[in-house]
Design an enzyme around this catalytic site. Structure first.
Site, mmCIF file in Angstrom:
data_model
loop_
_atom_site.group_PDB
_atom_site.id
_atom_site.type_symbol
_atom_site.label_atom_id
_atom_site.label_comp_id
_atom_site.label_asym_id
_atom_site.label_seq_id
_atom_site.Cartn_x
_atom_site.Cartn_y
_atom_site.Cartn_z
ATOM 1 N N ASP A 1 0.858 -1.222 -0.010
ATOM 2 C CA ASP A 1 -0.213 -0.079 0.088
ATOM 3 C C ASP A 1 0.860 1.371 -0.206
ATOM 4 O O ASP A 1 2.074 1.208 0.283
ATOM 5 C CB ASP A 1 -0.982 -0.012 1.065
ATOM 6 C CG ASP A 1 -0.435 0.672 2.278
ATOM 7 O OD1 ASP A 1 -1.262 1.194 3.053
ATOM 8 O OD2 ASP A 1 0.691 0.338 2.742
ATOM 9 N N ASP B 1 -4.970 2.239 -3.787
ATOM 10 C CA ASP B 1 -3.659 2.317 -3.462
ATOM 11 C C ASP B 1 -3.030 1.166 -2.672
ATOM 12 O O ASP B 1 -2.324 1.100 -1.920
ATOM 13 C CB ASP B 1 -3.466 3.666 -2.526
ATOM 14 C CG ASP B 1 -3.827 3.349 -0.927
ATOM 15 O OD1 ASP B 1 -4.929 2.853 -0.986
ATOM 16 O OD2 ASP B 1 -3.572 3.940 -0.034
ATOM 17 N N GLU B 2 -3.847 0.246 -2.685
ATOM 18 C CA GLU B 2 -3.300 -1.166 -2.343
ATOM 19 C C GLU B 2 -3.589 -2.462 -3.407
ATOM 20 O O GLU B 2 -4.171 -2.217 -4.206
ATOM 21 C CB GLU B 2 -3.976 -1.701 -1.193
ATOM 22 C CG GLU B 2 -3.959 -0.730 0.030
ATOM 23 C CD GLU B 2 -4.952 -1.203 1.238
ATOM 24 O OE1 GLU B 2 -4.518 -1.626 2.370
ATOM 25 O OE2 GLU B 2 -6.195 -0.971 1.230
#
Length: 417
Positions: free
Chosen positions: A9, A115-116
């Site tokens: 992340d 974002d992961e």
């Protein structure tokens, strides 16, 4: 040969994108020193000094700034705070490029959020002789290409990778790797409140069962957990023993929707019923249009209100007897939920959801309405909005002061482009 699962992340993703996009900060930033970033925050409206903090750099957080804090409050406690408007187009484009890099390096990959991402690789193998080195190579590549820091957790399964990822955020190297042998010595001593995915259930484990650590949870008989939590008891039992049978799903983002929701944060607290009703109607129209785009209908309508300072509120739902994708069928039920549960507090955020979705091409006839004609009208309106934008046709109520549709049309994902 076994698989090692990883979760990567991005650190303070929105804020990191903004810092990386500004050349004036380039010469000061260092990969291993997050405090070399400026004290920057992404917030709603810098000109009006209003809205909430959506993301903050570690430097801003070190001065006491927190996500979801009011911008005015943040400006009062942080020195020389740099405030920028959110640019969702930038974040989404950067996310897509980063996700592609992860997938190129680890083809067994699953996007988990903007974002992961999860990934997996065989170990031991000729290609991956050192898991930590492979993770560090990915970290370095993302920094070199995007000037964004990331953290990576490695473990024998996805859930443990999520746990190690949390620890990697505090580790100077940014990478933490656990094996099966670490479950008893490293997982079990952690607080029960550190168990990812439990939310309020962690408090029940603490108060009802007296569990202080994850190891304490592992000692609770499976029958007792099932009796208290139902099927969730099985999940909790497995997690407490470091077990997770979830596989990497490369098509997770393409899976059929089980529910569709839409949320908006209001520019001020709304205290009048009629004002909130306008926002509810706008969100319902969007939810129903997205449901129709998926060729689905639903029968559980939900309403969530968040009160002043983004604290308190309620989330309630009502299950209907028939599937529908029409706002006129659902709006009365939403207003019933609103009138039943609203305590007259100021409303700062509203969410409308439609769940229990099913693909359905059937049309239930009505003796008093021409539903075929109504469906054709709805389809025509949807086509016009798709072609010319969601404000090309809108309800007159959206032109009132309480209407949010015109302002939301300038945004992506609730934030400015």
């Amino acid at each position: 040969m076994k698989l090692i699962y990883g979760l990567i992340d991005m650190q303070s993703f929105y804020a990191s994108c903004e810092v990386a996009a500004r050349p004036e900060y380039a010469c000061h930033r260092r990969e291993q020193d997050s405090l070399s970033d400026p004290p920057l925050v992404v917030a709603g409206d810098p000109e009006r000094r209003s809205g909430i903090i959506l993301a903050a750099t570690p430097t801003a957080k070190a001065q006491g700034v927190e996500n979801a804090m009011r911008l005015g409050e943040a400006l009062g406690i942080a020195n020389r705070l740099v405030v920028v408007k959110p640019r969702m187009q930038l974040y989404l484009e950067t996310s897509a490029r980063i996700q592609q890099v992860v997938q190129d390096m680890f083809p067994l990959y699953e996007q988990f959020s903007v974002d992961e991402a999860f990934f997996a690789f065989p170990y031991p193998s000729q290609l991956f002789t050192d898991p930590v080195a492979a993770a560090q190579e990915l970290k370095g590549t993302i920094w070199d290409l995007f000037r964004i820091r990331c953290r990576i957790g490695l473990a024998p399964n996805k859930w443990l990778a999520k746990m190690t990822n949390k620890l990697a955020k505090k580790d100077p190297s940014g990478v933490v790797w656990w094996t099966e042998e670490d479950i008893e010595t490293k997982l079990h001593p952690l607080s029960v409140f550190e168990m990812w995915g439990l939310k309020k259930r962690a408090q029940v484990l603490h108060d009802f069962f007296g569990a202080r650590t994850i190891g304490d949870v592992a000692q609770i008989p499976l029958y007792d957990l099932q009796h208290k939590f139902g099927v969730w008891g099985i999940v909790i039992h497995r997690w407490s023993h470091g077990q997770d049978h979830s596989l990497i799903n490369p098509d997770s983002y393409d899976a059929p929707h089980k529910g569709i929701s839409h949320r908006t944060t209001l520019p001020r607290d709304f205290y009048k019923r009629d004002e909130v009703a306008v926002v509810i109607r706008e969100l319902l129209d969007e939810v129903c249009r997205r449901t129709r785009d998926q060729g689905q209908k639903g029968r559980r309508i939900g309403l969530c209100l968040t009160y002043e300072k983004l604290k308190g509120g309620f989330s309630k739902a009502k299950t209907l007897t028939a599937l529908t994708d029409q706002p006129k069928d659902l709006y009365p039920h939403l207003m019933w939920l609103f009138d039943r549960w609203w305590d007259k507090s100021g409303v700062r955020a509203v969410t409308v959801s439609l769940e229990l979705l099913r693909h359905s091409n059937t049309l239930q006839l009505d003796l008093f309405e021409d539903l075929t004609k109504q469906r054709e009208l709805t389809r025509t309106v949807d086509e016009i909005k798709t072609k010319f934008g969601e404000t090309s046709i809108m309800r007159a109520a959206s032109l009132k002061q309480a209407g949010q549709l015109l302002e939301r049309s300038k945004k992506i994902g609730g934030h400015y482009m």
